[in-house]
Design an enzyme around this catalytic site. Structure first.
Site, mmCIF file in Angstrom:
data_model
loop_
_atom_site.group_PDB
_atom_site.id
_atom_site.type_symbol
_atom_site.label_atom_id
_atom_site.label_comp_id
_atom_site.label_asym_id
_atom_site.label_seq_id
_atom_site.Cartn_x
_atom_site.Cartn_y
_atom_site.Cartn_z
ATOM 1 N N HIS A 237 -17.756 -55.436 3.795
ATOM 2 C CA HIS A 237 -18.917 -54.582 3.158
ATOM 3 C C HIS A 237 -20.248 -54.289 4.035
ATOM 4 C CE1 HIS A 237 -20.557 -52.628 -0.128
ATOM 5 N NE2 HIS A 237 -21.713 -53.231 -0.195
ATOM 6 N N ASP B 264 -13.438 -54.469 3.072
ATOM 7 C CA ASP B 264 -14.516 -54.334 2.157
ATOM 8 C C ASP B 264 -13.806 -54.332 0.785
ATOM 9 O OD1 ASP B 264 -16.972 -53.674 0.456
ATOM 10 O OD2 ASP B 264 -17.303 -51.788 1.538
ATOM 11 N N SER C 200 -23.634 -48.459 0.338
ATOM 12 C CA SER C 200 -23.260 -49.095 -1.039
ATOM 13 C C SER C 200 -23.538 -48.224 -2.322
ATOM 14 C CB SER C 200 -23.817 -50.565 -1.108
ATOM 15 O OG SER C 200 -22.629 -51.158 -1.771
#
Length: 694
Positions: A656, A611, A525
Site C-alpha cells: 500500500h 496492496d 488511498s
C-alpha cells in the site's frame, strides 16, 4: 492522533507527535488473472517515457540538495550512540567522538539467505541498562517484517517474525505485538534468561475491529497496551518494576470514548475526548484508581482551539494544538502542579507538521526535542524548555540551500465556504511572483480523522521552484479541525467532503490566478474517494488527476466481509449489506458507481500488486469503466477536446505504501512529474549549463 493508530486506507506517512511507523504484511493478491490483464490497463505509459527519464535526473539532483538535512535516526543510550550504516547497526561511545564505530548487528546474519541490501532497519529500542538491543527490519517492499534481539557485546541474536510494536520493560523483558493480515491483536512477553528465552502471551483481542499496540511512557515507569477501534479505545498498564504481573485496566472501552495515557508521579495524565463537543481535554487520575470515576479535568482548551497530541515532560504536560480560526499549530504547556498557569507558545507560521524525537536513555527529561516541517520546507529541529517557557531552534532554519531562497516562497492560510456554510481551511504554497494561469497541484485526503500528509517532500519543493502552486485542502472527514471535523463526514456525511473539495477549488479559482485548465488534483488511498466523486460531478474543475493506491470501489469493497479491513471500515463508510440507507449513501458518491459518459480529466492511477488495503481489483474496475465512458463521450459528442489519457501504473511486489527501493521510488515520482507536464502542455524545466574554465 496518538489515540487511534489503526491500519486505515491511509498512505505514506503519519504526522504524529509520537513515533509511529506503519508496516504491512504481504498478502497474496487474488484480484487479477494474468499478466495480460495488467499489460492491457497499463497501456499508454510509453508516451511519458522520455520525460520520465528526464525528470528522474532532476529529482536525483533535488534530493541531493537536501542530503545534508540532519539525520534524526540515531538512538542515544547511556554510554553509546547507535546508528545505521549500510547493512549494519553500529555504536560509538558518547564521550569519545573520535572513537571507532563498533558493529553490533549485521543484517546479513539475520536475513536467512535474503539479499542483504534489500533490508533496512525500521526502528531501534535499547533496554534500560543498554544490555540488549531490539530492532525491526523490513524488506524494501515491506513483504517481510522481522524483529531481531541482540545481546550487546556478544554475537547471540534472536529473531521474531511479524512484529509491529515493541518496548523493553526491563533489560530482560520485551513486550511486543504481532501483525497478521493488517490486523494487530496479540501482545507477547519475551523473557530472556541465562539459559535462553521464553515467550508468553499477555493479551489477545477478541473484537475483529480493534487494533492493539504497546508503548512506553516517557518516564519509562509504565508500559501501555492500547486497544483502539475506530470509535473507542481501552488501555491496560504494565508496571515495569514487575512486568510479569497481570496488566491493569485503566478504563473499559465505551462507544465514542477515546483516550491516551501517560504516567506522571504515580498519577495518570490522560488525553480523552471528554471535553465540550467530545473534543480532547487533559484528565488526571491516581494510578491506584485509574477508572473514569476518578478522572478529574486538568486542562480544557478554549473555544477555537483543538488538541492534537500530548506528551509529559518533567512536571509539565505539553500539548500540540491547532487554532481552528487561523489554522496554525501551537504548543500549550500546562504545569501539572499549577495547571491554571498554562501558557501558549506560537510555532512558526510556516509549520505544518510536528514530530517529537524519542528521548534516548541518556537524554534530559526536562526538555522536549521535536521537528517542524512543511511540504516544501525540510525538518528543522527545535527544543522546548517548559520550565523556563523557552523555545529554541537547534539547527538554525534548515539547510543552507533552503535558507538562501526561503523568502521567495509564501505559506498562505485560506478559508473556503462550503455548501452548508462551513469554513474549510486551505493551505497554499506559492512563489513571490504570481502569474495568471499558474499551474496548481491540489492535495486532499479527508477520511479516518487523519490529516492530509504535509511532510517535507523534495518533489513538491521541485514543483514550487518551477513555478507551480501547491494547495492542501483540509476537508471534513480528516482530523485537522478536531474530532467533530471527522464525525461530520462519516457514513451519511461523506458527501460533505466532496462539497468541501469543490468549495476549495472554487475559492482558489476566484482569485483569478488559478484556473481549471491549469489544475491537477492528487490524492492517496482513501483521499481518492472525494477526488473520484468530484470527477464524476464536476470534471470541468480540473485538467488532470494523479492517484496513488486509490480507494475507488467503496461499495464493492464494503460489501465483501472477506477483505482485511471491511468490518472495521464500516465505522467510516457504513454497512451497505445490513443497512439500506448506508447502501444508498455510498452509491451516491462511490467513484466506480457514478461513472457516466462525459469529458473526464486525464488520469494516472498508481497501484501495487501486494496492496491488501485498497484491492487492486477496484483500481482495475475503475480504470476500465472510466476508459469506456470517456471513449463513448469522445466518439459521440461534438467536441474538439482531445480524448483524455487514462493510464494505470502497476508496480509488482509493492504494498500500500509503495516500494522503499530508492530507484523504484524515483521512477514513480518521475512518472508523476512527466504525466503532469505532458497533460498540462508545459515545457519541462531547462537545465542551465555553465562552461567550466580551464
Amino acid at each position: 492522533m496518538a489515540v487511534l493508530n489503526l491500519p486505515a486506507r491511509f498512505v505514506l506517512f503519519r504526522s504524529n507527535f509520537k513515533d509511529v511507523h506503519w508496516v504491512t504484511k504481504r498478502v497474496h493478491c487474488r484480484y487479477y488473472n494474468s499478466d495480460a490483464t495488467l499489460d492491457h490497463v497499463s497501456r499508454g505509459l510509453e508516451r511519458y517515457k522520455d520525460l520520465q527519464t528526464y525528470f528522474k535526473r532532476h529529482l536525483k539532483a533535488t534530493y541531493s540538495r537536501f542530503r545534508n538535512v540532519a539525520d534524526h535516526s540515531a538512538v542515544c543510550g547511556r554510554r553509546h550512540v547507535y546508528f545505521m550504516e549500510g547493512n549494519s547497526i553500529f555504536r560509538m561511545e558518547n564521550r569519545k567522538s573520535e572513537s571507532e564505530p563498533e558493529q553490533v548487528l549485521d543484517l546479513g546474519c539475520v536475513t536467512a539467505g535474503a539479499e542483504t541490501q534489500e533490508w533496512s532497519v525500521q526502528r531501534i529500542r535499547l533496554s534500560p541498562q543498554e544490555k540488549h538491543l531490539a530492532a525491526t527490519l523490513k524488506t524494501h517492499n515491506a513483504e517481510t517484517i522481522r524483529c531481531v534481539v541482540a545481546k550487546l557485546g556478544q554475537r547471540s541474536v534472536l529473531t521474531l517474525d511479524n512484529v509491529f510494536t515493541f518496548e523493553w520493560a526491563t533489560d530482560e523483558v520485551l513486550f511486543y505485538t504481532t501483525q497478521e493480515n493488517v490486523k494487530c491483536q496479540t501482545v507477547y512477553r519475551l523473557d530472556l534468561t541465562q539459559n535462553g528465552h521464553t515467550i508468553h502471551p499477555v493479551y489477545e483481542e477478541s473484537e475483529p475491529d480493534v487494533f492493539v499496540e504497546v508503548s512506553l511512557s516517557r518516564d519509562r515507569n509504565t508500559l501501555s497496551i492500547t486497544c483502539s477501534s475506530r470509535n473507542s479505545s481501552e488501555v491496560l498498564l504494565v508496571d515495569v518494576s514487575d512486568p510479569r504481573l497481570e496488566p491493569t485496566l485503566v478504563q473499559a472501552r465505551q462507544p465514542e470514548l477515546l483516550y491516551h495515557v501517560e504516567h506522571w508521579r504515580r498519577n495518570l495524565i490522560i488525553l480523552a475526548n471528554t471535553g465540550p463537543g467530545q473534543e480532547y481535554q487533559v484528565i488526571k487520575a491516581p494510578l491506584s484508581e485509574p477508572s473514569m470515576v476518578s478522572w478529574s479535568p486538568v486542562f480544557t482548551p478554549s473555544l477555537g482551539t483543538v488538541l492534537k497530541d500530548m506528551d509529559v515532560v518533567g512536571d509539565h504536560c505539553v500539548l500540540v494544538a491547532m487554532t481552528t480560526t487561523e489554522f496554525e499549530l501551537e504548543l500549550i504547556i500546562v504545569p501539572l502542579f499549577q495547571p491554571r498557569e498554562a501558557y501558549t507558545l506560537q510555532l512558526p507560521s510556516w509549520a505544518c507538521v510536528i514530530e517529537s524525537e524519542r528521548p534516548g536513555l541518556a537524554d534530559q527529561r526536562g526538555t522536549l526535542e521535536f521537528l517542524l516541517s512543511s511540504p516544501v520546507r525540510p525538518q528543522v529541529s527545535y527544543r522546548l524548555y517548559p520550565e523556563e517557557g523557552l523555545l529554541s531552534s537547534g539547527t538554525g532554519d534548515g539547510p543552507t540551500a533552503f535558507r538562501k531562497n526561503q523568502e521567495n516562497y509564501i505559506t498562505a492560510r485560506l478559508k473556503a465556504c462550503s455548501q452548508d456554510g462551513t469554513t474549510v481551511p486551505v493551505t497554499l504554497f506559492y512563489g513571490m511572483k504570481l502569474m495568471k494561469n499558474t499551474p496548481l497541484l491540489v492535495h486532499v485526503y479527508g477520511a479516518y480523522g487523519q490529516d492530509v500528509n504535509m511532510q517535507f517532500c523534495p518533489k513538491k519543493r521541485f514543483l514550487l521552484e518551477q513555478g507551480w502552486a501547491l494547495a492542501y485542502c483540509h476537508i471534513r472527514g480528516g482530523g485537522e479541525r478536531g474530532l467533530a471535523w471527522h464525525r461530520q463526514a462519516r457514513i451519511e456525511g461523506k458527501h460533505r467532503g466532496v462539497e468541501d473539495l469543490q468549495a476549495c477549488l472554487s475559492h482558489l479559482f476566484s482569485s483569478g490566478v488559478y484556473s481549471p485548465s491549469r489544475t491537477v488534483l492528487t490524492a492517496c488511498s482513501a483521499g481518492a474517494v472525494p477526488v473520484g466523486a468530484l470527477c464524476n460531478r464536476r470534471p470541468d474543475m480540473m485538467r488532470a488527476v494523479v492517484l496513488q493506491s486509490p480507494f475507488l470501489d467503496v461499495l464493492g469493497t464494503m460489501e465483501d466481509p472477506e477483505l482485511p479491513l471491511t468490518l472495521e471500515d464500516r465505522e467510516e463508510w457504513g454497512d451497505p449489506v445490513g443497512n439500506p440507507e448506508h447502501r444508498l449513501t455510498i452509491s451516491s458518491y462511490c467513484p466506480v458507481c457514478n461513472i457516466t459518459p462525459q469529458r473526464y480529466p486525464s488520469m494516472l492511477l498508481s497501484a501495487y500488486t501486494d496492496d491488501d488495503r485498497t484491492p487492486l481489483a477496484g483500481v482495475l474496475k475503475y480504470a476500465e469503466k472510466l476508459k469506456e465512458a470517456a471513449q463513448i463521450h469522445f466518439n459521440t459528442a461534438a467536441t474538439s477536446d482531445p480524448e483524455p489519457n487514462i493510464v494505470v501504473s502497476i508496480q509488482p511486489g509493492a504494498n500500500h505504501i509503495g516500494s522503499d527501493d530508492w530507484e523504484s521510488m524515483l521512477e514513480e515520482e518521475a512518472l508523476q512529474l512527466a504525466f503532469l507536464y505532458k497533460e498540462m502542455d508545459l515545457e519541462p524545466p531547462r537545465t542551465s549549463w555553465r562552461r567550466k574554465r580551464k
